[in-house]
Scaffold this motif. Structure first.
Motif, short mmCIF file in Angstrom:
data_model
loop_
_atom_site.label_atom_id
_atom_site.label_comp_id
_atom_site.label_asym_id
_atom_site.label_seq_id
_atom_site.Cartn_x
_atom_site.Cartn_y
_atom_site.Cartn_z
N ALA A 1 34.79 51.12 -13.61
CA ALA A 1 35.46 49.73 -12.96
C ALA A 1 34.46 48.68 -12.70
O ALA A 1 34.95 47.61 -12.75
CB ALA A 1 35.76 50.51 -11.47
N LEU A 2 33.06 48.91 -12.49
CA LEU A 2 32.14 47.88 -12.23
C LEU A 2 32.11 47.17 -13.70
O LEU A 2 31.82 45.91 -13.73
CB LEU A 2 31.11 48.52 -11.92
CG LEU A 2 30.80 48.85 -10.63
CD1 LEU A 2 29.41 49.66 -10.15
CD2 LEU A 2 30.96 47.80 -9.44
N ASP A 3 32.00 47.87 -14.72
CA ASP A 3 31.87 47.13 -16.22
C ASP A 3 33.02 46.31 -16.33
O ASP A 3 32.94 44.93 -16.91
CB ASP A 3 31.86 48.27 -17.26
CG ASP A 3 30.66 48.79 -17.31
OD1 ASP A 3 29.46 48.37 -16.76
OD2 ASP A 3 30.43 49.91 -17.96
N MET A 4 34.31 46.86 -15.74
CA MET A 4 35.61 46.07 -15.92
C MET A 4 35.37 44.67 -15.21
O MET A 4 35.95 43.54 -15.69
CB MET A 4 36.71 46.81 -15.38
CG MET A 4 37.71 46.49 -15.71
SD MET A 4 39.04 47.79 -15.18
CE MET A 4 39.13 47.64 -13.35
N VAL A 5 34.67 44.50 -14.36
CA VAL A 5 34.82 43.08 -13.29
C VAL A 5 33.27 42.54 -13.67
O VAL A 5 32.73 41.87 -13.13
CB VAL A 5 35.00 43.08 -11.88
CG1 VAL A 5 36.36 43.56 -11.53
CG2 VAL A 5 33.65 44.46 -11.31
N GLU A 6 32.51 43.35 -14.76
CA GLU A 6 31.17 42.59 -15.31
C GLU A 6 30.01 42.72 -14.17
O GLU A 6 29.36 41.89 -13.72
CB GLU A 6 31.27 41.23 -15.67
CG GLU A 6 32.19 41.13 -16.84
CD GLU A 6 32.64 39.64 -17.25
OE1 GLU A 6 32.10 38.83 -16.76
OE2 GLU A 6 33.65 39.62 -18.03
N MET A 7 30.23 43.92 -13.22
CA MET A 7 29.23 43.92 -12.02
C MET A 7 28.40 45.16 -12.46
O MET A 7 27.92 45.73 -11.47
CB MET A 7 29.95 44.13 -10.62
CG MET A 7 30.37 42.63 -10.54
SD MET A 7 29.44 41.43 -9.94
CE MET A 7 28.61 42.44 -8.48
N GLY A 8 28.38 45.68 -13.60
CA GLY A 8 27.75 47.01 -14.01
C GLY A 8 26.24 47.05 -13.46
O GLY A 8 25.85 48.22 -13.01
N ALA A 9 25.61 45.95 -13.53
CA ALA A 9 24.03 46.03 -13.13
C ALA A 9 23.79 45.98 -11.74
O ALA A 9 22.94 45.99 -11.21
CB ALA A 9 23.59 45.00 -13.84
N PHE A 10 24.79 46.06 -10.62
CA PHE A 10 24.74 45.72 -9.38
C PHE A 10 25.03 46.85 -8.60
O PHE A 10 25.19 46.71 -7.36
CB PHE A 10 25.56 44.61 -8.89
CG PHE A 10 25.33 43.01 -9.57
CD1 PHE A 10 24.32 42.45 -8.96
CD2 PHE A 10 25.70 42.76 -10.63
CE1 PHE A 10 23.90 41.16 -9.69
CE2 PHE A 10 25.34 41.58 -11.38
CZ PHE A 10 24.50 40.89 -10.86
N GLY A 11 25.15 48.22 -9.13
CA GLY A 11 25.39 49.18 -8.43
C GLY A 11 24.57 49.55 -7.21
O GLY A 11 25.11 50.20 -6.18
N GLY A 12 23.32 49.43 -7.48
CA GLY A 12 22.46 49.78 -6.52
C GLY A 12 22.33 48.77 -5.32
O GLY A 12 21.67 48.94 -4.28
N ARG A 13 22.86 47.62 -5.53
CA ARG A 13 22.77 46.57 -4.40
C ARG A 13 23.54 46.80 -3.00
O ARG A 13 24.61 47.50 -3.24
CB ARG A 13 23.31 45.04 -4.97
CG ARG A 13 22.30 44.73 -6.22
CD ARG A 13 21.15 43.63 -5.74
NE ARG A 13 20.62 43.34 -7.09
CZ ARG A 13 20.76 42.07 -7.58
NH1 ARG A 13 21.60 41.01 -6.66
NH2 ARG A 13 20.05 41.53 -8.50
#
Lengths: 366, 427
Positions: free
Chosen positions: A125-137
């Protein structure tokens, strides 16, 4: 479990009414059917009942009367958490005390999905919205646009078939908003989800939707695809609300061969397409889009009615020219022309004649 | 291009930094003058008294200096004994020299009319010793060597090693003995720290009771305040204002009135008991004892401190957007899960603030337990007041208060470590 009323009805509002105080109706007799996979926008000014409709569908408000069905099943008595509807809120409503990954994990945890499955789904889901790198924020560490993407991912991560969006782009700046409009439509089409989108921004509604429901005063004024809505508004409210619009007031002289001749209040005659006028003598409001007004006589059909106009103001807007003229006593009549090499620039004070194709000029209710 | 290494200057060539300082100095001076009254007020009424209190808890000159009331002259007393104590380690059997020093000091005491003062100081640690001093000082002039026999003749208690240990402790103005006493400890004859006999152990028990009752009261206010605060935060403004007035009403009523009205309600012949007996729920001989015990203290303090929990909770809850819970519900959470995982964690700063506020107020509460607590519901502050007003042992009162202050500061520090002071929301 229940018989379906129509084959392709995924979301259905049947004679739905809603009142908060028992004295006034916020939603008056709403009927709406949506097929699966449709992107439908509820558009309207604030207080028109569009958000109330969304909240009834989500389960946060109960319908005072009528039935709402999801996939053929009445959902009036189903609590929100059992409806399985994804929702994106105006202020994103990302849980501030959780990280992004935890936010996405939440709907999966309450569904008792195993850890490894959860992680895979969150990542997807995060990759889908190009936010894969932000999981820990944490949400507060993200910009508005990023929060918006996460909110979208969270509403999609548990793979709902229906997603509701309540003015999700309202807080973003113009450029970001346009980018997100495109991304949301792309995602919705790629995933094949059904979307009900609420907004008061007509550009957003026109660019994103398969169909738009224009709300006013608790009633759907028109439910149509964007092009139809813009080019063939069903009444004066829709004509005024969607896009820029010129209006002239008058009285129907006669209706013949699908053309209504309207006598404007200053006595001049024009040809219109009758939309919701039916007999001579009726008061009408005539609507013409500014870009459909023609002042180059050679481009007008022979025999078309023309009106005398005086140029009041010329505004250079880059891609277009915007000319304000006085026509039939109306000072606010706008003509839009494309900025092309052969285009005429009208000087204030010039006397011109304007006209249009009868089908671009719609005689609507007064 | 200008030379970068050159310090920046203003248009007329003065250094920029100096100009900036001068420009701001006026504003700073004015700002300082504005806060000066408050600063002075706090220094005079808060910092200075607390400093005094802390000092008094380790300093008592009752056995070392005499101050003449009329002239204000200060004379050292008990100097001979102090010299002897210095020369001999703790636990030494007092010899003839010691008694000789005592006799000489008693003469000084008599001349200064100060035996009562010195006796009182020793009396703090060993009750009954004040009269020994006044009696011995009266006949001090008549004492002849060998002094040991002569003084023991007056009262054989003068040979008590505990008395000598008490005098040794008091012979220095600076002492930690009051702190030891405040935690039920004393120095035995040999000078090592031991527990006081069981029948005199009161302070530790009272500290424990104060802490546990305060915790209980904090918990009760939390349980009661949480739903009210939630209601206040979610009701339409028209209704919530009315409710808010009801919550704040106790604030506008005198503390004494509130406490006495609880007495009217809760005493054994009070409204509550009469109603229960009248309804036949209780027998006339089975009246509930809700007043003049721990229950009375807990009930009335919970009521009085409730607003201090409601207000911080309310201010935090008001700021929580209802869409968070809606989002949780739409994501599939039951209302309980949405509360537990989404709503509750966001109210923690309010809970922390309210709990800290109520707890700190409860730990130092005085009037209510004094009025409704009976013997069983007294808190440490009542004992501090007792030492201030009745036994006049200010040093011990100061030591108890200092321990209380230290405890509260420790809790504050713990809170900061666990939750963070910056998360505190008082309103």
């Amino acid at each position: 479990m229940t018989t379906r009323t129509s084959n392709d009805a995924f979301v259905e509002f049947e004679r739905v009414q809603k009142s908060y105080d028992g004295e006034t109706l916020v939603v008056k007799d709403l009927n709406l059917t949506m097929p699966k996979g449709e992107f439908l926008t509820m558009l309207g000014p604030s207080g028109s009942g569009k958000t109330t409709c969304l909240m009834m569908l989500a389960g946060f408000e109960t319908a005072t009367h009528g039935e709402i069905k999801l996939d053929g099943r009445p959902i009036n008595n189903i609590p929100p958490h059992k409806r399985g509807i994804g929702m994106v809120f105006q202020n994103y409503a990302l849980f501030p005390h959780m990280t992004i990954a935890e936010n996405l994990s939440f709907p999966l945890e309450v569904r008792n999905i195993g850890k490894s499955d959860r992680e895979a789904k969150i990542k997807r889901a995060l990759d889908m919205v190009e936010m894969g790198a932000f999981g820990g924020r944490r949400p507060a560490q993200l910009s508005g646009g990023q929060q918006q993407r996460v909110a979208l991912a969270r509403a999609l991560v548990f793979e709902p078939e229906l997603v509701l969006m309540d003015e999700p782009l309202g807080a973003l700046d113009k450029q970001l908003r346009e980018k997100m409009q495109f991304e949301i439509t792309r995602l919705a089409h790629d995933l094949g989800i059904t979307v009900v989108y609420v907004t008061h921004d007509q550009t957003e509604a026109l660019t994103m939707s398969d169909r738009v429901a224009v709300f006013n005063d608790g009633v759907i004024q028109q439910l149509a695809p964007p092009d139809e809505l813009y080019e063939q508004p069903a009444n004066s409210f829709v004509a005024q609300f969607i896009g820029e619009n010129n209006t002239l007031e008058g009285e129907v002289q006669e209706i013949r061969d699908g053309i209504a001749v309207v006598r404007l209040d200053d006595g001049e005659l024009i040809d219109c397409k009758p939309v919701n006028v039916s007999r001579p003598g009726e008061r009408t409001r005539v609507s013409i889009r500014p870009e459909r007004v023609e002042f180059n006589k050679s481009r007008l059909k022979a025999g078309a009615h023309t009106l005398k106009a005086e140029v009041m103001e010329f505004i250079y807007m880059g891609d277009i020219f915007r000319t304000r003229v006085r026509v039939a006593g109306n000072d606010e009549f706008i003509i839009k022309t494309r900025n092309a090499p052969d285009q005429v620039r009208l000087e204030p004070g010039a006397q011109i004649e304007i006209g249009w194709l009868p089908e671009d000029c719609r005689a609507l209710d007064a | 291009m200008t030379d970068i290494a050159q310090p920046l200057t203003t248009a007329d060539g003065k250094p920029l930094k100096g100009a900036l300082l001068r420009a701001q100095a006026r504003a700073r001076r004015r700002a300082f003058l504005l806060v000066l009254p408050l600063l002075a007020f706090i220094l005079i009424t808060f910092v200075f008294p607390i400093g005094q209190m802390l000092y008094r808890s380790v300093y008592n000159d009752g056995f070392t200096w005499h101050e003449d009331v009329t002239s204000g002259d200060r004379t050292p007393i008990m100097t001979n004994l102090a010299t002897w104590f210095e020369a001999n380690p703790p636990g030494t059997e007092p010899d003839e020299a010691a008694f000789a020093a005592l006799a000489a000091d008693l003469v000084t005491l008599r001349d200064l009319k100060a035996p009562g003062q010195a006796g009182t100081r020793i009396n703090y640690e060993l009750s009954g010793s004040r009269s020994m001093f006044t009696k011995a000082a009266r006949s001090a002039k008549k004492l002849e060597p060998p002094y040991k026999e002569a003084i023991l003749e007056l009262d054989k208690d003068w040979g008590n090693p505990e008395l000598w240990q008490a005098m040794r402790g008091a012979s220095s103005s600076y002492t930690t003995n009051f702190y030891l006493a405040a935690i039920d400890r004393e120095r035995d004859a040999s000078g090592s720290v031991t527990m006081v006999p069981e029948n005199r152990q009161v302070y530790v028990k009272l500290f424990t009771r104060t802490l546990s009752l305060s915790l209980l009261i904090t918990f009760l206010t939390f349980i009661l305040a949480y739903p009210i605060a939630h209601l206040l935060a979610t009701l339409p403004l028209r209704h919530s204002n009315l409710l808010m007035i009801l919550v704040l009403l106790p604030f506008w009523t005198s503390l004494l009135v509130r406490t006495t009205s609880w007495m009217v309600l809760l005493q054994s012949q009070g409204v509550l008991n009469d109603t229960l007996v009248g309804l036949g729920i209780l027998g006339d001989d089975g009246r509930l004892q809700l007043m003049y015990n721990r229950a009375g203290t807990v009930i009335s303090m919970t009521h009085i401190l409730l607003p201090f929990m409601v207000l911080p909770l309310y201010s935090v809850m008001r700021m929580i957007n209802p869409s968070y819970v809606r989002a949780a519900r739409s994501l599939g959470a039951t209302s309980w899960t949405a509360f537990r995982r989404i709503y509750f964690p966001q109210t923690v700063p309010g809970i922390g603030a309210g709990a800290l506020l109520v707890f700190i107020l409860a730990v130092g509460y005085y009037i209510t337990p004094a009025l409704v607590g009976g013997a069983d519901g007294q808190l440490i502050s009542n004992l501090i007041a007792f030492h201030m007003q009745k036994s006049l042992n200010w040093s011990l009162a100061a030591a108890l208060a200092a321990l209380l202050l230290a405890g509260v500061l420790l809790l504050y520090w713990l809170y900061d470590r666990l939750i963070g002071i910056d998360n505190l929301k008082l309103g």
